[in-house]
Motif scaffolding. Structure first.
Motif, short mmCIF file in Angstrom:
data_model
loop_
_atom_site.label_atom_id
_atom_site.label_comp_id
_atom_site.label_asym_id
_atom_site.label_seq_id
_atom_site.Cartn_x
_atom_site.Cartn_y
_atom_site.Cartn_z
N GLN A 10 0.84 -1.20 0.00
CA GLN A 10 0.00 0.00 0.00
C GLN A 10 0.88 1.25 0.00
OE1 GLN A 10 -2.71 -0.45 3.30
NE2 GLN A 10 -4.22 -1.49 2.01
N TYR A 11 2.03 1.18 0.69
CA TYR A 11 2.97 2.30 0.69
C TYR A 11 3.39 2.64 -0.74
CZ TYR A 11 7.26 4.96 1.22
OH TYR A 11 8.22 5.93 1.10
N PHE A 12 3.75 1.62 -1.51
CA PHE A 12 4.14 1.84 -2.91
C PHE A 12 3.01 2.51 -3.69
CE2 PHE A 12 4.19 0.44 -7.34
CZ PHE A 12 5.39 0.98 -7.75
N GLN A 13 1.79 2.01 -3.52
CA GLN A 13 0.65 2.59 -4.23
C GLN A 13 0.46 4.06 -3.86
OE1 GLN A 13 -2.65 0.01 -3.39
NE2 GLN A 13 -1.90 -1.60 -4.75
N ALA A 14 0.65 4.40 -2.60
CA ALA A 14 0.51 5.79 -2.16
C ALA A 14 1.61 6.68 -2.72
CB ALA A 14 0.49 5.86 -0.64
N VAL A 15 2.85 6.22 -2.63
CA VAL A 15 3.99 7.02 -3.10
C VAL A 15 3.96 7.17 -4.62
CG1 VAL A 15 6.52 7.02 -3.30
CG2 VAL A 15 5.43 6.48 -1.12
N ARG A 16 3.41 6.20 -5.30
CA ARG A 16 3.36 6.22 -6.76
C ARG A 16 2.51 7.37 -7.28
NH1 ARG A 16 3.37 1.60 -10.66
NH2 ARG A 16 4.41 2.54 -12.43
N THR A 17 1.69 7.99 -6.46
CA THR A 17 0.88 9.12 -6.91
C THR A 17 1.68 10.41 -6.99
OG1 THR A 17 0.12 9.65 -4.67
CG2 THR A 17 -1.21 8.07 -5.94
N MET A 23 5.68 8.82 -13.16
CA MET A 23 6.20 8.60 -14.51
C MET A 23 7.01 7.31 -14.65
SD MET A 23 9.44 9.29 -13.50
CE MET A 23 10.32 9.33 -15.00
N ILE A 24 7.23 6.59 -13.56
CA ILE A 24 7.97 5.33 -13.62
C ILE A 24 7.03 4.26 -14.18
CG2 ILE A 24 9.15 3.54 -12.31
CD1 ILE A 24 10.00 5.75 -10.33
N GLU A 25 7.39 3.70 -15.31
CA GLU A 25 6.53 2.75 -15.99
C GLU A 25 6.62 1.35 -15.36
OE1 GLU A 25 7.15 2.80 -20.22
OE2 GLU A 25 7.03 4.98 -20.31
N ASP A 26 5.47 0.65 -15.36
CA ASP A 26 5.44 -0.71 -14.84
C ASP A 26 6.45 -1.61 -15.54
OD1 ASP A 26 3.40 0.02 -13.11
OD2 ASP A 26 1.86 -1.17 -14.11
N ASP A 27 6.60 -1.43 -16.85
CA ASP A 27 7.54 -2.28 -17.60
C ASP A 27 8.98 -2.08 -17.13
OD1 ASP A 27 5.56 -3.53 -19.07
OD2 ASP A 27 5.75 -2.16 -20.78
N LYS A 51 18.48 -1.23 -12.18
CA LYS A 51 18.50 -1.50 -13.62
C LYS A 51 18.67 -0.19 -14.36
CE LYS A 51 17.72 -4.20 -17.24
NZ LYS A 51 18.67 -5.25 -17.55
N ARG A 52 19.57 -0.19 -15.32
CA ARG A 52 19.77 0.99 -16.17
C ARG A 52 18.60 1.08 -17.15
NH1 ARG A 52 24.64 3.85 -18.07
NH2 ARG A 52 24.12 4.71 -20.10
N ILE A 53 17.95 2.24 -17.20
CA ILE A 53 16.79 2.46 -18.05
C ILE A 53 17.19 3.42 -19.17
CG2 ILE A 53 14.38 3.23 -18.14
CD1 ILE A 53 14.86 0.71 -16.35
N GLU A 54 17.40 2.86 -20.36
CA GLU A 54 17.86 3.66 -21.49
C GLU A 54 16.86 4.76 -21.85
OE1 GLU A 54 20.85 3.65 -22.70
OE2 GLU A 54 21.40 1.94 -21.44
N GLU A 55 15.56 4.49 -21.71
CA GLU A 55 14.54 5.47 -22.05
C GLU A 55 14.59 6.71 -21.16
OE1 GLU A 55 14.19 2.20 -21.59
OE2 GLU A 55 12.40 1.43 -22.57
N ARG A 56 15.30 6.63 -20.06
CA ARG A 56 15.46 7.76 -19.12
C ARG A 56 16.93 8.18 -19.07
NH1 ARG A 56 11.73 10.96 -17.89
NH2 ARG A 56 12.70 11.33 -15.90
N GLU A 57 17.54 8.31 -20.24
CA GLU A 57 18.92 8.78 -20.37
C GLU A 57 19.91 7.89 -19.61
OE1 GLU A 57 16.52 11.30 -19.17
OE2 GLU A 57 16.02 11.43 -21.31
N GLY A 58 19.59 6.60 -19.51
CA GLY A 58 20.50 5.66 -18.87
C GLY A 58 20.55 5.76 -17.35
N ARG A 59 19.58 6.43 -16.74
CA ARG A 59 19.54 6.52 -15.28
C ARG A 59 19.21 5.16 -14.69
NH1 ARG A 59 15.38 11.10 -14.21
NH2 ARG A 59 16.00 10.78 -12.05
N PHE A 77 14.30 6.61 -9.22
CA PHE A 77 15.57 6.75 -9.91
C PHE A 77 16.62 7.18 -8.90
CE2 PHE A 77 12.83 6.70 -13.59
CZ PHE A 77 13.54 5.84 -14.41
N ASP A 78 17.68 6.39 -8.81
CA ASP A 78 18.72 6.57 -7.80
C ASP A 78 19.84 7.42 -8.40
OD1 ASP A 78 20.68 6.30 -5.86
OD2 ASP A 78 20.30 4.17 -5.56
#
Length: 83
Positions: A10-17, A23-27, A51-59, A77-78
């Motif tokens: 539930q914490y994740f669901q709340a923070v996700r708002t 903008m963090i995609e489920d995929d 995990k490095r996410i190329e769609e977010r400039e490799g962040r 994003f860390d």
């Protein structure tokens, strides 16, 4: 409410708002769960995966799982992580 493609707290669901988390995609989270670039198990049993996410400039996306290894507790994003 939209159905998640993974178990989460539930914490994740709340923070996700928050705008910076919405903008963090489920995929991206699923990719991090299935094939992390790095993993650390905390003293409390929680699991951190990056995990490095190329769609977010490799962040690097950090996903924190509960000790069951499948329930997402947090994802962000860390800025400090480097491999």
């Amino acid at each position: 409410m939209v159905a998640m493609k993974f178990k989460c707290t539930q914490y994740f669901q709340a923070v996700r708002t928050r705008p910076d988390r919405a903008m963090i995609e489920d995929d991206w989270i699923l990719r991090t769960l299935q094939s992390p670039d790095h993993e650390v198990i905390q003293a409390d049993g929680r699991i951190r995966r990056w995990k490095r996410i190329e769609e977010r400039e490799g962040r690097y996306l950090r996903v924190i799982l509960l000790p069951d290894g499948e329930t997402v507790h947090n994802a962000f994003f860390d800025r400090r992580f480097k491999l």
